[in-house]
Design an enzyme around this catalytic site. Structure first.
Site, short mmCIF file in Angstrom:
data_model
loop_
_atom_site.label_atom_id
_atom_site.label_comp_id
_atom_site.label_asym_id
_atom_site.label_seq_id
_atom_site.Cartn_x
_atom_site.Cartn_y
_atom_site.Cartn_z
N SER B 141 42.53 38.10 43.04
CA SER B 141 41.56 37.80 44.09
C SER B 141 42.25 37.74 45.45
O SER B 141 42.96 38.69 45.81
CB SER B 141 40.85 36.49 43.76
OG SER B 141 39.68 36.35 44.51
N ARG B 213 30.41 26.14 48.04
CA ARG B 213 31.05 26.40 46.75
C ARG B 213 30.05 26.94 45.73
O ARG B 213 30.37 27.83 44.94
CB ARG B 213 31.69 25.10 46.24
CG ARG B 213 32.29 25.18 44.87
CD ARG B 213 33.45 26.15 44.82
NE ARG B 213 34.14 26.12 43.54
CZ ARG B 213 35.16 26.88 43.21
NH1 ARG B 213 35.62 27.77 44.10
NH2 ARG B 213 35.75 26.79 42.05
N ASP B 309 33.36 42.59 37.24
CA ASP B 309 33.68 41.95 38.52
C ASP B 309 32.94 42.70 39.64
O ASP B 309 33.30 43.82 39.98
CB ASP B 309 35.20 42.00 38.75
CG ASP B 309 35.62 41.32 40.05
OD1 ASP B 309 34.75 40.89 40.82
OD2 ASP B 309 36.84 41.20 40.28
N HIS B 342 34.30 38.14 37.98
CA HIS B 342 35.53 38.07 38.77
C HIS B 342 36.55 37.09 38.19
O HIS B 342 37.74 37.35 38.18
CB HIS B 342 35.15 37.67 40.20
CG HIS B 342 36.33 37.51 41.11
ND1 HIS B 342 37.16 38.57 41.43
CD2 HIS B 342 36.83 36.43 41.75
CE1 HIS B 342 38.11 38.13 42.24
NE2 HIS B 342 37.94 36.85 42.45
N ASP B 343 36.06 35.95 37.72
CA ASP B 343 36.96 34.90 37.23
C ASP B 343 37.69 35.27 35.94
O ASP B 343 38.52 34.49 35.46
CB ASP B 343 36.20 33.59 37.02
CG ASP B 343 36.23 32.73 38.27
OD1 ASP B 343 36.93 33.12 39.24
OD2 ASP B 343 35.57 31.68 38.29
#
Lengths: 209, 382
Positions: B141, B213, B309, B342-343
């Protein structure tokens, strides 16, 4: 559309013959490198700066696991991204017949590299001709295992066809080897009608004239 | 460590930052010829505690399973360094630090920093440690952006670069999501123009930062992962309440993500770091030609992306790979099948572990460093 399904023990011969055409320490790009068998061999035995392109993600991942420099890509579309004369040799083993535009791929290979080495199954082999003649159906042989409607091999050719294309693109044949039905390798003289009958597959090394 | 005033960090904006404090963790030991160092660059809201408990949260390191003795990034063989980014809130100089000119926290007087500035600060630390060339720089990232900046800005100092789940620039969509987050922080009256540090630990724009967040967290997950995890399941109830409670599990989950985040992150640092990412554009730095950025690069690259992602997609990774090829660079590229979004780079994806292991072993052989063969307990097939 990975040609890896066609890679059986027979192909080991073809990879070995290709490796013999490559000098020590060469910069090599293997287009359609599969699981990296040739690249590993070249890196270990020939101290080559060996890199690859492979269309199947499973093949790419297997290569990178082995520490090879391989990217996921398509011979038909991704060779344009490579700079001219970046490699000594560009290899295309058992992949030409599966490309959409074989002439463009060949031309790109010899833009990127000083030499190109191409191996492919010979559609002019006597058994192929015999099967078409006697059965009246698209031949399926040990080398050509797919039925006509499911084959990835959409641009099959004979030795003669390949030689004519190479000449028309302005390339000269440096070296040519045929692998006969009994698995033995023999040098081929371009234009030989007998070789075009007897070779089950062939390996050509080309150079820009 | 804190650098003396006469060693300021020179920023892309033209400003300088002094004294510069860098908070970092190291694991393993540097070998005699200082050739086994790996810098791991952390993502937006992570920190230097890559493989050690975070003292603030008490949680284990964010890449604990990857970094450690006998792990893929084997601290028995490598000297691993992870630096909290400048502008952050993990101990390195950031907007919550004291501005020497006023004796008060910087707040929004803190200079805007860039990804290149973060890397430049890390170079100061590497210089201080006497390390000439890093064996590898690895990061996912925003960490991946730093990896790219490392290789482009300091090409002779990085042997191998592994950018994971990242991009060479921030797209309009990336910037848009970040702007939503920043506006959420700034719209919170407790932000007070960034001057909230006297309000104590429970002060500051907690609601705004939590919303930021929550929005960002959606971008870290795939639609498939959200559906699998929550679907339309209700939270501790049989039916909807015809109100605005967190009826759905996904709402409850996101609220929890927001609330826990504010306990460990400074709102101004969030503004500064997201800005740094927005400004990142390696192609623009080189007249719009990404390949020019990699001209003459000797670093060996291993680019990794994940199928699901959508924050930094495979298409962007592929653009990096194409540019490297065009520049005659040496690159491996693997797209890993995962529906975790993505994570995924933070999770134990077996294919990612196998890829890293193969690539690092090959590079270790290049450099005459020990390989994982000496570490038989690595759980990798092949």
């Amino acid at each position: 559309m990975s040609p890896s399904t066609d890679r059986n023990d027979r192909i080991r011969v073809d990879l070995e013959l290709i490796a013999q055409m490559i000098p020590d320490g060469a910069r090599v790009l293997d287009v359609g490198c599969g699981d990296g068998a040739l690249l590993s061999h070249l890196a270990d035995e020939k101290h080559a700066d060996a890199r690859g392109i492979e269309i199947s993600q499973a093949g790419v991942n297997a290569c990178v696991r082995k520490g090879l420099s391989v990217v996921q890509g398509d011979a038909d579309t991704d060779l344009v991204d490579y700079p001219s004369d970046g490699f000594d040799i560009v290899v295309l083993s058992q992949t030409l017949q599966a490309t959409h535009r074989p002439a463009t791929v060949l031309a790109e290979m010899l833009r990127i590299g000083k030499h190109a080495i191409v191996s492919f199954p010979n559609f002019g082999h006597w058994l192929v001709r015999w099967k078409l003649l006697t059965n009246g159906r698209m031949p399926e042989t040990g080398k050509l295992v797919h039925s006509w409607h499911s084959t990835p091999n959409i641009h099959l050719c004979t030795l003669r066809d390949f030689e004519i294309l190479a000449t028309s693109l302005g390339f000269q044949v440096d070296e040519a080897i045929g692998v006969m039905g009994d698995g033995k390798a023999k040098p081929i003289t371009p234009g030989s009608a007998l070789a075009n009958l007897r070779a089950e597959q062939a390996i050509y090394k080309l150079t820009k004239v | 460590m804190t650098f003396p005033d006469d060693q300021p960090l020179v920023l892309d904006s033209g400003q300088t930052l002094a004294p510069l404090t860098l908070a970092f963790e190291t694991y393993g030991s540097l070998n005699a010829d200082k050739s086994n160092a790996i810098v791991i660059c952390h993502a937006l809201t992570l920190d230097q505690h890559v493989a050690s408990n975070n003292p603030l949260t008490g949680k284990p390191g964010w890449w604990n399973s990857m970094v450690g003795p006998g792990n893929i990034i084997d601290t028995d063989r490598f000297f691993v360094i992870c630096v909290n980014v400048v502008g952050g809130c993990g101990g390195s100089t950031g907007p919550a630090s004291i501005n020497p000119a006023t004796g008060k926290p910087w707040g929004t007087d803190f200079p805007v920093i860039t990804i290149h500035d973060m890397v430049r600060a890390q170079v100061m630390l590497i210089d201080h440690l006497g390390i000439d060339q890093l064996f590898a720089v690895i990061g996912g990232s925003m960490g991946g952006m730093q990896v790219l900046a490392w290789a482009v800005d300091y090409p002779t100092r990085v042997h191998a670069a592994i950018p994971i789940a990242t991009s060479y620039y921030h797209s309009a969509q990336n910037i848009a999501f970040h702007e939503v987050g920043r506006q959420a922080v700034m719209a919170d009256p407790d932000w007070r123009g960034g001057d909230y540090y006297d309000a104590g630990l429970d002060g500051g724009p907690r609601k705004g930062l939590a919303v930021a967040r929550m929005a960002a967290h959606i971008t870290y997950l795939s639609e498939a992962a959200l559906t699998r995890k929550f679907g339309r399941s209700l939270q501790d109830r049989e039916k909807v309440t015809y109100g605005f409670d967190a009826d759905f599990q996904v709402e409850s989950y996101l609220r929890h993500q927001g609330i826990t985040f504010v306990d460990r992150f400074d709102a101004n640092a969030y503004l500064y770091i997201t800005r740094a990412m927005d400004y990142f554009d390696l192609a623009a730095d080189h007249n719009g030609h990404l390949a020019s950025a990699f001209e003459g690069v000797q670093t060996r690259f291993c680019v990794i992306s994940f199928t699901s992602d959508w924050l930094y997609s495979t298409a962007e990774a592929r653009t990096i790979v194409k540019a490297l090829n065009a520049a005659g660079g040496n690159v491996s590229f693997v797209e890993i099948e995962s529906d975790k979004g993505h994570d995924a780079f933070l999770l134990d994806e077996p294919e990612m572990i196998a890829t890293l292991n193969g690539f690092l072993d090959a590079r270790a052989r290049d450099c005459g460093l020990p390989t994982s063969a000496a570490t038989p307990n690595i759980g990798v097939d092949g």
